[in-house]
Scaffold this motif. Sequence first.
Motif, PDB file in Angstrom:
ATOM      1  N   GLU A  68      77.502  31.076  67.250  1.00 49.13           N
ATOM      2  CA  GLU A  68      76.387  30.126  67.239  1.00 49.13           C
ATOM      3  C   GLU A  68      75.666  30.110  65.886  1.00 49.13           C
ATOM      4  O   GLU A  68      75.154  29.079  65.457  1.00 49.13           O
ATOM      5  CB  GLU A  68      75.409  30.449  68.361  1.00 49.13           C
ATOM      6  CG  GLU A  68      75.977  30.232  69.754  1.00 49.13           C
ATOM      7  CD  GLU A  68      76.521  28.827  69.957  1.00 49.13           C
ATOM      8  OE1 GLU A  68      75.930  27.876  69.413  1.00 49.13           O
ATOM      9  OE2 GLU A  68      77.539  28.680  70.653  1.00 49.13           O
ATOM     10  N   THR A  69      75.610  31.258  65.215  1.00 47.93           N
ATOM     11  CA  THR A  69      75.042  31.288  63.866  1.00 47.93           C
ATOM     12  C   THR A  69      75.863  30.407  62.937  1.00 47.93           C
ATOM     13  O   THR A  69      75.327  29.607  62.165  1.00 47.93           O
ATOM     14  CB  THR A  69      75.007  32.729  63.310  1.00 47.93           C
ATOM     15  OG1 THR A  69      74.282  33.566  64.207  1.00 47.93           O
ATOM     16  CG2 THR A  69      74.337  32.769  61.948  1.00 47.93           C
ATOM     17  N   ALA A  70      77.184  30.561  63.015  1.00 48.41           N
ATOM     18  CA  ALA A  70      78.071  29.757  62.175  1.00 48.41           C
ATOM     19  C   ALA A  70      78.012  28.281  62.552  1.00 48.41           C
ATOM     20  O   ALA A  70      78.045  27.398  61.683  1.00 48.41           O
ATOM     21  CB  ALA A  70      79.505  30.272  62.300  1.00 48.41           C
ATOM     22  N   GLY A  71      77.908  27.996  63.877  1.00 44.49           N
ATOM     23  CA  GLY A  71      77.803  26.606  64.306  1.00 44.49           C
ATOM     24  C   GLY A  71      76.562  25.932  63.761  1.00 44.49           C
ATOM     25  O   GLY A  71      76.596  24.763  63.349  1.00 44.49           O
ATOM     26  N   LEU A 126      74.965  22.444  56.902  1.00 47.54           N
ATOM     27  CA  LEU A 126      75.691  22.227  55.646  1.00 47.54           C
ATOM     28  C   LEU A 126      77.181  22.196  55.962  1.00 47.54           C
ATOM     29  O   LEU A 126      77.853  23.216  55.917  1.00 47.54           O
ATOM     30  CB  LEU A 126      75.362  23.338  54.640  1.00 47.54           C
ATOM     31  CG  LEU A 126      75.911  23.177  53.222  1.00 47.54           C
ATOM     32  CD1 LEU A 126      75.361  21.906  52.581  1.00 47.54           C
ATOM     33  CD2 LEU A 126      75.570  24.392  52.375  1.00 47.54           C
ATOM     34  N   SER A 127      77.659  21.029  56.304  1.00 51.11           N
ATOM     35  CA  SER A 127      79.041  20.880  56.748  1.00 51.11           C
ATOM     36  C   SER A 127      80.020  21.257  55.634  1.00 51.11           C
ATOM     37  O   SER A 127      79.876  20.844  54.479  1.00 51.11           O
ATOM     38  CB  SER A 127      79.298  19.442  57.188  1.00 51.11           C
ATOM     39  OG  SER A 127      80.629  19.300  57.632  1.00 51.11           O
ATOM     40  N   VAL A 128      81.005  22.071  56.001  1.00 55.80           N
ATOM     41  CA  VAL A 128      82.040  22.505  55.067  1.00 55.80           C
ATOM     42  C   VAL A 128      83.391  22.125  55.652  1.00 55.80           C
ATOM     43  O   VAL A 128      83.652  22.345  56.842  1.00 55.80           O
ATOM     44  CB  VAL A 128      81.971  24.042  54.843  1.00 55.80           C
ATOM     45  CG1 VAL A 128      83.146  24.503  53.987  1.00 55.80           C
ATOM     46  CG2 VAL A 128      80.653  24.424  54.197  1.00 55.80           C
ATOM     47  N   GLY A 129      84.255  21.572  54.837  1.00 58.85           N
ATOM     48  CA  GLY A 129      85.583  21.199  55.308  1.00 58.85           C
ATOM     49  C   GLY A 129      86.479  22.415  55.456  1.00 58.85           C
ATOM     50  O   GLY A 129      86.080  23.553  55.203  1.00 58.85           O
ATOM     51  N   ALA A 130      87.711  22.163  55.880  1.00 52.92           N
ATOM     52  CA  ALA A 130      88.674  23.248  56.056  1.00 52.92           C
ATOM     53  C   ALA A 130      88.909  23.961  54.734  1.00 52.92           C
ATOM     54  O   ALA A 130      89.042  23.338  53.683  1.00 52.92           O
ATOM     55  CB  ALA A 130      89.989  22.700  56.609  1.00 52.92           C
ATOM     56  N   VAL A 131      88.918  25.300  54.798  1.00 52.72           N
ATOM     57  CA  VAL A 131      89.118  26.119  53.604  1.00 52.72           C
ATOM     58  C   VAL A 131      90.260  27.084  53.871  1.00 52.72           C
ATOM     59  O   VAL A 131      90.139  27.974  54.711  1.00 52.72           O
ATOM     60  CB  VAL A 131      87.843  26.914  53.245  1.00 52.72           C
ATOM     61  CG1 VAL A 131      88.091  27.765  51.997  1.00 52.72           C
ATOM     62  CG2 VAL A 131      86.675  25.975  53.023  1.00 52.72           C
ATOM     63  N   GLY A 181      93.032  26.843  55.475  1.00 48.67           N
ATOM     64  CA  GLY A 181      93.510  26.871  56.844  1.00 48.67           C
ATOM     65  C   GLY A 181      92.448  27.230  57.862  1.00 48.67           C
ATOM     66  O   GLY A 181      92.706  27.190  59.064  1.00 48.67           O
ATOM     67  N   LEU A 182      91.252  27.595  57.403  1.00 52.61           N
ATOM     68  CA  LEU A 182      90.149  27.927  58.297  1.00 52.61           C
ATOM     69  C   LEU A 182      89.198  26.745  58.395  1.00 52.61           C
ATOM     70  O   LEU A 182      88.996  26.007  57.431  1.00 52.61           O
ATOM     71  CB  LEU A 182      89.391  29.158  57.774  1.00 52.61           C
ATOM     72  CG  LEU A 182      90.183  30.465  57.687  1.00 52.61           C
ATOM     73  CD1 LEU A 182      89.324  31.542  57.029  1.00 52.61           C
ATOM     74  CD2 LEU A 182      90.637  30.911  59.061  1.00 52.61           C
ATOM     75  N   SER A 183      88.605  26.561  59.571  1.00 54.23           N
ATOM     76  CA  SER A 183      87.645  25.480  59.763  1.00 54.23           C
ATOM     77  C   SER A 183      86.336  25.824  59.054  1.00 54.23           C
ATOM     78  O   SER A 183      86.120  26.964  58.607  1.00 54.23           O
ATOM     79  CB  SER A 183      87.379  25.265  61.247  1.00 54.23           C
ATOM     80  OG  SER A 183      86.709  26.405  61.791  1.00 54.23           O
ATOM     81  N   GLY A 184      85.457  24.834  58.995  1.00 56.41           N
ATOM     82  CA  GLY A 184      84.152  25.071  58.381  1.00 56.41           C
ATOM     83  C   GLY A 184      83.364  26.129  59.128  1.00 56.41           C
ATOM     84  O   GLY A 184      82.679  26.966  58.524  1.00 56.41           O
ATOM     85  N   THR A 185      83.474  26.103  60.471  1.00 53.03           N
ATOM     86  CA  THR A 185      82.778  27.115  61.276  1.00 53.03           C
ATOM     87  C   THR A 185      83.327  28.502  60.998  1.00 53.03           C
ATOM     88  O   THR A 185      82.575  29.470  60.897  1.00 53.03           O
ATOM     89  CB  THR A 185      82.908  26.799  62.774  1.00 53.03           C
ATOM     90  OG1 THR A 185      82.432  25.475  63.032  1.00 53.03           O
ATOM     91  CG2 THR A 185      82.096  27.783  63.604  1.00 53.03           C
ATOM     92  N   ASP A 186      84.647  28.612  60.853  1.00 54.32           N
ATOM     93  CA  ASP A 186      85.256  29.901  60.518  1.00 54.32           C
ATOM     94  C   ASP A 186      84.738  30.399  59.176  1.00 54.32           C
ATOM     95  O   ASP A 186      84.464  31.599  59.009  1.00 54.32           O
ATOM     96  CB  ASP A 186      86.776  29.783  60.452  1.00 54.32           C
ATOM     97  CG  ASP A 186      87.403  29.500  61.804  1.00 54.32           C
ATOM     98  OD1 ASP A 186      86.737  29.766  62.831  1.00 54.32           O
ATOM     99  OD2 ASP A 186      88.542  28.990  61.841  1.00 54.32           O
ATOM    100  N   PHE A 187      84.611  29.485  58.224  1.00 52.95           N
ATOM    101  CA  PHE A 187      84.096  29.848  56.901  1.00 52.95           C
ATOM    102  C   PHE A 187      82.701  30.448  57.012  1.00 52.95           C
ATOM    103  O   PHE A 187      82.406  31.504  56.417  1.00 52.95           O
ATOM    104  CB  PHE A 187      84.074  28.599  56.004  1.00 52.95           C
ATOM    105  CG  PHE A 187      83.327  28.803  54.713  1.00 52.95           C
ATOM    106  CD1 PHE A 187      83.920  29.451  53.637  1.00 52.95           C
ATOM    107  CD2 PHE A 187      82.019  28.338  54.574  1.00 52.95           C
ATOM    108  CE1 PHE A 187      83.223  29.637  52.444  1.00 52.95           C
ATOM    109  CE2 PHE A 187      81.316  28.508  53.393  1.00 52.95           C
ATOM    110  CZ  PHE A 187      81.917  29.168  52.320  1.00 52.95           C
ATOM    111  N   GLU A 215      87.977  30.595  69.826  1.00 49.86           N
ATOM    112  CA  GLU A 215      86.932  29.580  69.678  1.00 49.86           C
ATOM    113  C   GLU A 215      86.169  29.362  70.984  1.00 49.86           C
ATOM    114  O   GLU A 215      85.955  28.235  71.416  1.00 49.86           O
ATOM    115  CB  GLU A 215      87.537  28.257  69.196  1.00 49.86           C
ATOM    116  CG  GLU A 215      88.164  28.347  67.813  1.00 49.86           C
ATOM    117  CD  GLU A 215      88.615  26.991  67.292  1.00 49.86           C
ATOM    118  OE1 GLU A 215      88.492  25.999  68.040  1.00 49.86           O
ATOM    119  OE2 GLU A 215      89.055  26.925  66.133  1.00 49.86           O
ATOM    120  N   ALA A 216      85.787  30.459  71.622  1.00 53.24           N
ATOM    121  CA  ALA A 216      85.042  30.388  72.887  1.00 53.24           C
ATOM    122  C   ALA A 216      83.927  31.435  72.876  1.00 53.24           C
ATOM    123  O   ALA A 216      83.951  32.391  73.652  1.00 53.24           O
ATOM    124  CB  ALA A 216      85.979  30.611  74.061  1.00 53.24           C
TER     125      ALA A 216
END
Length: 485
Positions: A134-137, A143-148, A150-156, A413-414
């Motif tokens: 939830e912190t990452a969400g 501040l939306s970040v694209g895929a980095v 192979g990882l999603s912005g939320t993963d980043f 992702e749950a």
Amino acid sequence: MSTESADAVQTSMGAEGVDAATDARISEPPASLREFFSYMGPAWVFTASQIGGGEALSVPVGGAYLGMQAIWLIPLITFTKIFGQYYLVRYGVMSGNTFLDALYSQPKWLKWIFYYVFLGGLVYAIGLSGHLGETAGAAQNLLSVGAVGGLSGTDFWMIITVVAGLGIVMLRSYEIIEKVSTVLLWSFLALIAFVSLFTAEQWIGGLASGLVPSIPGYVDGLGVGGLAFVATMFGWIGAGFGPTVAYVWFAKDKTMGMFEPKADGVNINKSDLSDEEISRLKGWGDMVLWQNMISSVILAVFSFFMWTAAAATLHGTEIVASGELGGFEVVPQMAVIFTTVYGEWSAIIFLLSVMAALFSTLIGPLYGMSRLWEDAFAIHGVFDNYNITRETVFRLTVVLFAVIPLSLNILFEAPLFLFAISGILFAPAVGLMYLAALYMSYTDVDQPGLVPIRRWAVGLAVFAGVALIAATMFEVYPTIMDLIG
């Protein structure tokens, strides 16, 4: 002592940790409000850690799906569990040993709880998936970040959050964690109070009926309902496993009560305490009680504000009706409350504040649980028999507890699913800790004058322990099967 205020309390203590005037080896407990609040640090860290847990995740989801129904759980849980935690911390302050040390020396029928609590750290780390996700969400929403790579912005953002948390906890400084947590606590509490009171006309009508006990309905956002929801709330609202365990080590690092002579290297047994030392220890016990009472009030008020704010602005909305309030989007959807009431600017402030609150839940328990594992390895002679230091074990454990929720979130992702499962599984550990601490407080006959005397508080602590175990065991298996299925 670990702070300047603690030094002030001990101005009469000599180099050997002995009061020159009375020969007491324990400092006098705080006698003024200023001194009292100088020792509230452990309670502030605990409260900040807890608010970023169940109070910031399961409580608003409950309000969003159930409206004012089941809000009766808030006062019931916060004002009973706190007494179980009180006796847990009190035991350490009165004995100079953490409950973990004491459990290890108990007969086998009780000693097994030692390993349950030890392994409970891994289960709690699974639950940290909710806080991290939830912190990452929220960060991705701001501040939306694209895929980095192979990882999603939320993963980043999850990786950034973990790195930041490790940077703070690796300092192994209780003082830094205390200061950071205190600031985050009061900032977030003030913010959610304003929005709840501003929307009071929308929820005040359902308050009376909501305070009448009833079995809650199904909460899609958490994937549980009925008694399983009650078990989840019992696990996460109020004194949760991670913050509760960490609280004991916060009190130890603050060198309260019998922790003080132990930290000074003074050999002291409860059987040879003087009347003055017994009186002072009782005063420290009262200090712990008031710490916990104040913390409980803050948790209850905050939970009430979070629940009512969500009930007023999210209950009955399309996203709730569709069952889509979950995943990494709970906090961003909560920001809708602030956009509705104040405007877009307030949503940004809310997201920053809740990120800070969730972050405080990561760093506090990461520190406390790692200290618990460090001491557990010490009990088993690891540092005496192998070429490894306490600091190394502490840091390795911190990394382990950070990597577990990060890996699970990236794989599954749950976050709220893992959050609910963890709450159901570790709730019995909390209940067993409460009951074990009470048992040891009464059976420790070295100093009968220090046994618990408040029967009403003991009764509430026993109720909390039994309720945590009973509520969790009932329907746990079918609930887990339903979630997995």
